[in-house]
Design an enzyme around this catalytic site. Structure first.
Site, PDB file in Angstrom:
ATOM      1  N   LYS A 113       0.825  -1.214   0.000  1.00 32.89           N
ATOM      2  CA  LYS A 113       0.000   0.000   0.000  1.00 32.89           C
ATOM      3  C   LYS A 113       0.860   1.266   0.000  1.00 32.89           C
ATOM      4  O   LYS A 113       0.410   2.313  -0.454  1.00 32.89           O
ATOM      5  CB  LYS A 113      -0.943  -0.024   1.194  1.00 32.89           C
ATOM      6  CG  LYS A 113      -1.820  -1.284   1.182  1.00 32.89           C
ATOM      7  CD  LYS A 113      -3.239  -1.012   1.501  1.00 32.89           C
ATOM      8  CE  LYS A 113      -4.189  -2.163   1.222  1.00 32.89           C
ATOM      9  NZ  LYS A 113      -3.752  -3.522   1.567  1.00 32.89           N
TER      10      LYS A 113
HETATM   11  C1  LIG Z   1      -4.431  -4.653   1.001  1.00 35.45           C
HETATM   12  C2  LIG Z   1      -3.693  -5.941   0.950  1.00 35.45           C
HETATM   13  C3  LIG Z   1      -4.055  -6.972   0.065  1.00 35.45           C
HETATM   14  C4  LIG Z   1      -5.283  -6.888  -0.836  1.00 35.45           C
HETATM   15  O1  LIG Z   1      -5.134  -5.922  -1.845  1.00 35.45           O
HETATM   16  P1  LIG Z   1      -6.439  -5.398  -2.657  1.00 35.45           P
HETATM   17  O2  LIG Z   1      -5.948  -4.251  -3.440  1.00 35.45           O
HETATM   18  O3  LIG Z   1      -7.425  -4.992  -1.596  1.00 35.45           O
HETATM   19  O4  LIG Z   1      -6.926  -6.520  -3.478  1.00 35.45           O
HETATM   20  C5  LIG Z   1      -3.273  -8.110   0.015  1.00 35.45           C
HETATM   21  N1  LIG Z   1      -2.206  -8.260   0.823  1.00 35.45           N
HETATM   22  C6  LIG Z   1      -1.823  -7.294   1.694  1.00 35.45           C
HETATM   23  C7  LIG Z   1      -0.652  -7.546   2.581  1.00 35.45           C
HETATM   24  C8  LIG Z   1      -2.550  -6.099   1.796  1.00 35.45           C
HETATM   25  O5  LIG Z   1      -2.181  -5.162   2.671  1.00 35.45           O
END
Ligand SMILES: *Cc1c(COP(=O)(O)O)cnc(C)c1O
Length: 469
Positions: A113
């Protein structure tokens, strides 16, 4: 470039306008009115670019209301080697049998993120400055999103962050990561409730238009288009690193929850990037795997959502999925609006008529990974390569393996580092995950957090007292 709503009820707007908004006014999501195309020659001309310059090239195709030189300065500030622990920003490491790992988790909060949020941390203040505006970001987090937002916005003037987290329900590492931030514009509010209740408080305040306008409330949740746009960049980067010339196919495997990450892959593929397969990996909460196998989308209730050992993928409905459906039905916004009406009334919809197109036209395949799969994949990968995976990335590797094809590199997106989920590593290997350099003392740093009852009145009063205006 203008943006329209997936439900057709919004006048076309520029990037900076939709940047500061959450949902479109008609309840839909913003999408670019056309998908920009990248030719093979243009792609080749990007081969030697550093990450931040590639980001400026890709993002400029989606952002026409920030001039090119300014955008370059923003991406350069967002993708600094010291923020991501290396000059390459995103690494590509081979595993075995055609599988490689695309390292997206070297940012300050050890999860992918950061890749998008660091760009938001530059573009938000820029747009706010040009407009002479301020923004108070309000959100609820169960872990990764909230901390990524706080690290991206810390110390920025014109932006404050109010982040609700469920009191006593995050890991010691996650708490330390967020609560150790001492910046005056970062407000950690630990509310006495579960995540869904915290989320309800956020929805209530964001839905109170008078309050929202008075205190300039905004959001950085996963439906924010700027996050999707920033994520498109690393699909291009991954392809350029995994290939040597034009047209070579590459597949990507994506541990998925809200469908944000893999949606960026879908857009990259629609732009002409030679992506063969987009492998969607889910955990036991496999609403999306079910859709890609059957064509029926049936979100689940909170009570039907399992708590798993890859918790960032524990979702019951996939917020960004509507954007893919918009493309799937030929960008027929009325159809999308009807489908979501049907979803509200009946709890599901059926697009099985499109089943053959999922893979043939859009490249999607999918699979589910379980707790035992995660543990055994973590063991197998460390035995064969010495590389320690986090549980979410392990889901990606597990689901990707049967889809590997001769001569087509399979890039698994590393969505977090194992240190964030050390209890699962301990269960798999009998020892905790190593703590990354520089974070050894994180849990002993002083913490700044305000504990509040989980109700609208308490949070409202806190914001009224502390919002920047
Ligand atoms: C947010 C997240 C996901 C999922 O990603 P999306 O964009 O919501 O599909 C998967 N793994 C981790 C570690 C995350 O923080």
């Amino acid at each position: 470039m203008k943006y329209v709503s997936t439900r057709g009820g919004m006048l076309a707007q520029g990037f900076s306008d939709i940047l500061l908004e959450g949902l479109a006014t008609d309840g839909g999501l913003a999408m670019p009115e056309r998908i920009p195309q990248v030719s093979a020659a243009q792609l080749e001309s990007w081969r030697s670019l550093p990450y931040h310059a590639l980001a400026a090239e890709v993002l400029s195709l989606f952002i026409s209301d920030i001039d090119a030189a300014q955008l370059k300065a923003l991406t350069q500030a967002a993708y600094l080697p010291e923020t991501f622990q290396s000059a390459e920003i995103v690494s590509l490491r081979p595993l075995y049998d055609g599988l490689s790992l695309l390292g997206l988790s070297e940012g300050p909060t050890l999860a992918f993120k950061d890749m998008a949020m660091q760009f938001l941390g530059q573009v938000f203040p820029h747009v706010l400055h040009t407009r002479g505006a301020t923004l108070n970001i309000l959100g609820a987090t169960s872990g990764d999103t909230g901390s990524a937002a706080e690290y991206a916005m810390r110390g920025r003037d014109s932006v404050a962050v109010f982040m609700l987290s469920p009191f006593g329900r995050m890991s010691a590492f996650q708490r330390a990561q967020m609560y150790s931030l001492q910046d005056a514009n970062i407000h950690n509010l630990a509310v006495k409730g579960v995540f869904d209740e915290a989320q309800d408080v956020v929805k209530a305040l964001a839905g109170d238009l008078a309050f929202k306008n008075k205190y300039h409330l905004g959001a950085v949740n996963s439906i924010n288009w700027a996050r999707i746009a920033a994520q498109i960049v690393y699909y291009f980067h991954g392809w350029l690193r995994a290939t040597t010339g034009p047209g070579q196919p590459v597949s990507f495997a994506v541990p998925s929850g809200n469908f944000g990450n893999i949606l960026s892959g879908h857009i990259a593929r629609s732009m002409g990037l030679p992506i063969r397969r987009l492998v969607l990996a889910t955990n036991e909460n496999n609403v999306l795997d079910e859709f890609f196998r059957t064509g029926i989308y049936r979100p689940r209730s909170a009570a039907q959502t399992f708590l798993t050992s890859s918790p960032s993928m524990d979702i019951s409905r996939a917020s960004n999925f509507e954007r893919f459906v918009f493309d799937l039905v030929g960008r027929d916004a009325e159809r999308v609006a009807r489908l979501w009406q049907q979803l509200a009334a009946q709890g599901s919809f059926d697009l099985s008529a499109y089943l053959p197109e999922f893979t043939e036209r859009y490249g999607f395949v999918s699979g589910t990974s379980t707790h035992q799969d995660r543990l055994s994949t973590i063991r197998q990968v460390i035995d064969r390569t010495g590389i320690l995976l986090d549980p979410h990335t392990a889901d990606g590797v597990k689901v990707a393996a049967p889809f590997v094809e001769e001569g087509v590199p399979m890039l698994v997106l590393e969505t977090a580092l194992p240190a964030k989920f050390s209890e699962v590593i301990e269960e798999a290997l009998g020892r905790p995950a190593p703590v990354p350099r520089g974070l050894e003392n994180l849990e002993s740093l002083p913490q700044k957090v305000t504990v509040l009852p989980c109700d609208v009145a308490s949070v409202r009063a806190y914001i009224a007292e502390h919002a920047s205006l």
